[in-house]
Structure formats: C-alpha cells, structure tokens
Design a protein around this motif. Structure first.
Motif, PDB file in Angstrom:
ATOM      1  N   TYR A 121       0.852  -1.192   0.000  1.00 30.73           N
ATOM      2  CA  TYR A 121       0.000   0.000   0.000  1.00 30.73           C
ATOM      3  C   TYR A 121       0.890   1.244   0.000  1.00 30.73           C
ATOM      4  CZ  TYR A 121      -3.804   3.101   1.508  1.00 30.73           C
ATOM      5  OH  TYR A 121      -4.734   4.099   1.605  1.00 30.73           O
ATOM      6  N   ILE A 122       0.811   2.034  -1.095  1.00 30.46           N
ATOM      7  CA  ILE A 122       1.689   3.201  -1.251  1.00 30.46           C
ATOM      8  C   ILE A 122       1.159   4.355  -0.410  1.00 30.46           C
ATOM      9  CG2 ILE A 122       2.655   4.860  -2.897  1.00 30.46           C
ATOM     10  CD1 ILE A 122       2.299   2.752  -5.074  1.00 30.46           C
ATOM     11  N   SER A 123       2.017   4.885   0.442  1.00 31.07           N
ATOM     12  CA  SER A 123       1.640   6.036   1.276  1.00 31.07           C
ATOM     13  C   SER A 123       2.891   6.669   1.850  1.00 31.07           C
ATOM     14  CB  SER A 123       0.703   5.598   2.419  1.00 31.07           C
ATOM     15  OG  SER A 123       1.374   4.691   3.276  1.00 31.07           O
ATOM     16  N   GLY A 124       2.776   7.931   2.242  1.00 28.38           N
ATOM     17  CA  GLY A 124       3.870   8.621   2.914  1.00 28.38           C
ATOM     18  C   GLY A 124       4.856   9.266   1.963  1.00 28.38           C
ATOM     19  N   ARG A 125       5.874   9.892   2.537  1.00 22.54           N
ATOM     20  CA  ARG A 125       6.893  10.619   1.776  1.00 22.54           C
ATOM     21  C   ARG A 125       8.103   9.729   1.498  1.00 22.54           C
ATOM     22  NH1 ARG A 125       8.265  16.292   4.354  1.00 22.54           N
ATOM     23  NH2 ARG A 125       9.260  14.932   5.892  1.00 22.54           N
ATOM     24  N   PRO A 126       8.837  10.005   0.416  1.00 16.29           N
ATOM     25  CA  PRO A 126      10.012   9.200   0.076  1.00 16.29           C
ATOM     26  C   PRO A 126      11.280   9.652   0.811  1.00 16.29           C
ATOM     27  CG  PRO A 126       9.657  10.808  -1.642  1.00 16.29           C
ATOM     28  CD  PRO A 126       8.538  10.998  -0.662  1.00 16.29           C
ATOM     29  N   ILE A 127      11.129  10.476   1.840  1.00 14.89           N
ATOM     30  CA  ILE A 127      12.278  10.970   2.599  1.00 14.89           C
ATOM     31  C   ILE A 127      11.965  10.855   4.090  1.00 14.89           C
ATOM     32  CG2 ILE A 127      13.074  12.567   0.810  1.00 14.89           C
ATOM     33  CD1 ILE A 127      11.632  14.810   2.358  1.00 14.89           C
ATOM     34  N   THR A 128      13.029  10.888   4.898  1.00  8.01           N
ATOM     35  CA  THR A 128      12.849  10.903   6.357  1.00  8.01           C
ATOM     36  C   THR A 128      12.986  12.314   6.906  1.00  8.01           C
ATOM     37  OG1 THR A 128      15.211  10.406   6.627  1.00  8.01           O
ATOM     38  CG2 THR A 128      13.687   8.533   6.585  1.00  8.01           C
ATOM     39  N   LYS A 129      13.753  13.145   6.198  1.00  6.08           N
ATOM     40  CA  LYS A 129      13.926  14.538   6.584  1.00  6.08           C
ATOM     41  C   LYS A 129      13.952  15.405   5.331  1.00  6.08           C
ATOM     42  CE  LYS A 129      16.593  13.656  10.819  1.00  6.08           C
ATOM     43  NZ  LYS A 129      17.860  13.917  11.541  1.00  6.08           N
ATOM     44  N   GLY A 130      13.309  16.579   5.415  1.00  6.17           N
ATOM     45  CA  GLY A 130      13.309  17.488   4.276  1.00  6.17           C
ATOM     46  C   GLY A 130      11.942  18.084   4.052  1.00  6.17           C
ATOM     47  N   TRP A 131      11.735  18.705   2.911  1.00  8.69           N
ATOM     48  CA  TRP A 131      10.484  19.405   2.632  1.00  8.69           C
ATOM     49  C   TRP A 131      10.137  19.279   1.147  1.00  8.69           C
ATOM     50  CZ3 TRP A 131      15.243  21.409   3.356  1.00  8.69           C
ATOM     51  CH2 TRP A 131      15.770  22.233   2.336  1.00  8.69           C
ATOM     52  N   MET A 132       8.849  19.473   0.849  1.00  2.58           N
ATOM     53  CA  MET A 132       8.402  19.421  -0.541  1.00  2.58           C
ATOM     54  C   MET A 132       8.745  20.742  -1.220  1.00  2.58           C
ATOM     55  SD  MET A 132       4.580  18.724  -2.108  1.00  2.58           S
ATOM     56  CE  MET A 132       4.356  17.323  -0.996  1.00  2.58           C
ATOM     57  N   SER A 133       9.477  20.648  -2.327  1.00  6.19           N
ATOM     58  CA  SER A 133       9.956  21.860  -2.994  1.00  6.19           C
ATOM     59  C   SER A 133       9.282  22.117  -4.338  1.00  6.19           C
ATOM     60  CB  SER A 133      11.471  21.778  -3.208  1.00  6.19           C
ATOM     61  OG  SER A 133      11.814  20.608  -3.949  1.00  6.19           O
ATOM     62  N   SER A 134       8.524  21.172  -4.876  1.00  5.91           N
ATOM     63  CA  SER A 134       7.831  21.395  -6.149  1.00  5.91           C
ATOM     64  C   SER A 134       6.690  20.397  -6.276  1.00  5.91           C
ATOM     65  CB  SER A 134       8.795  21.234  -7.331  1.00  5.91           C
ATOM     66  OG  SER A 134       8.146  21.518  -8.552  1.00  5.91           O
TER      67      SER A 134
END
Length: 312
Positions: free
Chosen positions: A180-193
């Motif tokens: 089940y695909i969910s969540g962000r592909p990073i552990t730290k950082g922010w969405m930039s685009s």
C-alpha cells in the motif's frame, strides 16, 4: 578489216590473224569492266552496311534487356529489404517480450525464495535430443513464416500477462499490506515542487512536472513508500541516478536525482527501507529526490498517496 600478227619461233614464222569481231569484243570488254566493277563494289558495300545495321540493332536490344534486368534486380532488392526490415521489427518486439519475461521471472523467483541457480533467467534453457532432419524438407512461404512469428509473439504476450498476474499473487502473499503506497520518500526534508504545470528552472518556460520534488541534505536517506521489487537502477536522461520499484497491480514508484543507490535490481524491499542517498544528479538544481508514481505505465499525481495514512 583484219590484222595479221607475225611471230618468229624456232619452227619459223607464224602468223596470227585478228578479225574485226575479236577487236569489237575486246573493246566491249574494256568498256564494260569498269561498270561491272563499280556495280559489284556498290553491292558489296551495301551488304556490309546492312551487316553493320544488324549488329547495331542487336547491341541496342542487349542494352535494353540489361536495363530491364537491372530494374528487376533493384526491385527485388527493395522488396527483400522491406521484408527484412519488417522481420527485424518483429524480432525486436519479441526480444522485448522475452526480456520482460526474464525480469518478471527473476523477480518472482527472488520473492518466492527459489534458488537462483535452479532458475537462472539470464541464460538460455538447456535443450537437446535427436531430430529427423529429413522431415523438415518442406519449404515455408513468406506468408507462413510471418504468421508463425505473429503466433509466437502472441504467445509471448500472453505468457507475459500470465507471469505478471502470478507476480501480483506472489507479492500479495509475500509482502501483504506493505504494498500500500503512502507517505513521503524521505525521512527529513520538505516538498519543494508540486505535480503539474510549472516554470521550468532551466528554460524559464512553462513545462509539465510529472512528479513531486522533496529537497533536503545531500546524502540523506531516500526510502521506499511501499514494499515491492526493484526493477531498475541506473542513469536515465533527466532523472540522473534513478531507482524504480514495482509494487504489483500496475503500480510503480520512481526516485530520481540520487547520489547513490543502496539496492539492486531484483531485490525485494520493504516499506520505509532506504533505497538511495539523496543527490543532485541529472537535470537538477540542487539536492532533492524527484518522486513519481505510475499506474499501468501512466504518471499520476503522487500527492494524495503522500498524504494518505498507511494501512495497519
């Protein structure tokens, strides 16, 4: 009138009498000889000219025949080249099917825990046995040959679809709800685009952005948003170092612009596992990960998958 010619010999003097008739005959012969010679010469020259005309006509006929044969040969070569091009195109399609079958088979063997030495999809299967060559003397026409290719291509496509379905079943059993695909592909950082139309950072013109960008520190972990099988690791134009993961049911996630990959093709990854280190490779202005989700080969907006909660 007559002439007497005296001739001295050892037997005495002999006389030869030339009559008027003899003189007339000699005069006629002398006058006729040039005329006869001229007529015979003319006829001979005319005959030689006729032979020359015949030879020239024959040569022209030969040239015409050679030209026609050359045109026929060029036409046959063009037809053969078209058939060869069509054959090469069909073989290319079949080779693509075979490569996908090999990749799917390798993934299923890996997920199912089958010994890679037992089912090695990178080498052709071992076959053999006697053959009765005398029974293969019948010639196969071009149409029959292409029909055989079509049938084989259809069979490969069917087997590919069956193997894909089997892969989904194996993945369902092996990794369950983690697909089940969910969540962000990073552990730290922010969405930039965001996904969609934006201003291209290189050209300044409006352009379509097929994923989400997450910025962060170079070298920070890039993680899988669902469990699956790694299907691609390597450089790809625009993406830089790309990691691609198949999750079954036609879903694929992509992670681009990495500094390095921590997984390899065929490896089964779990949800949240690190698959790469964030980087700035490819068409990029800074350290970030370009994240895409594909459904049945088409890119879709990953935002709703990023924001939804994981299944327990």
């Amino acid at each position: 009138m007559s002439f007497t010619i005296l001739q001295r010999s050892r037997h005495g003097i002999r006389s030869l009498k030339v009559t008027k008739a003899v003189i007339v005959c000699a005069a006629v012969f002398a006058l006729a000889l040039p005329i006869v010679t001229a007529v015979v010469g003319y006829q001979y020259a005319k005959y030689q000219g006729h032979l020359a005309d015949v030879d020239q006509t024959t040569i022209e006929n030969w040239r015409q025949q050679l030209s026609e044969q050359k045109a026929s040969l060029n036409k046959a070569k063009a037809t053969s080249q078209k058939q060869l091009n069509a054959l090469m195109a069909r073989l290319g399609i079949m080779q693509a099917h075979v490569r996908r079958l090999d990749a799917a088979g390798a993934r299923i063997a890996n997920v199912a825990g089958i010994d890679a030495k037992e089912f090695n999809f990178s080498v052709p299967p071992a076959i053999g046995g006697p053959e009765e060559l005398d029974e293969l003397k019948e010639q196969v026409s071009d149409g029959e040959f292409f029909n055989l290719l079509d049938e084989l291509s259809s069979q490969l496509l069917s087997k590919e679809q069956q193997l894909s379905a089997l892969e989904s079943l194996v993945l369902d059993k092996q990794i369950g709800v983690e697909r089940y695909i969910s969540g962000r592909p990073i552990t730290k950082g922010w969405m930039s685009s965001f996904y969609g139309r934006r201003t291209d950072p290189f050209s300044g013109r409006p352009a379509w952005h097929a994923g989400l960008d997450f910025a962060g520190k170079e070298g920070s972990p890039v993680v899988a948003t669902a469990a699956g099988v790694v299907t691609f690791v390597g450089d790809r134009y625009g993406y830089g170092l790309l990691v691609e993961i198949s999750h079954g049911d036609g879903f694929v996630t992509r992670y681009g612009h990495n500094k390095e990959a921590t997984v390899k093709v065929g490896e089964v990854v779990s949800k949240g596992q690190q698959v790469a280190a964030m980087g700035n490779s490819g068409r990029s202005t800074g350290a970030h990960v370009h994240y895409e989700i594909l459904k049945d080969g088409k890119q879709i907006n990953p935002l709703r998958y990023v924001n939804r909660k994981s299944k327990s």
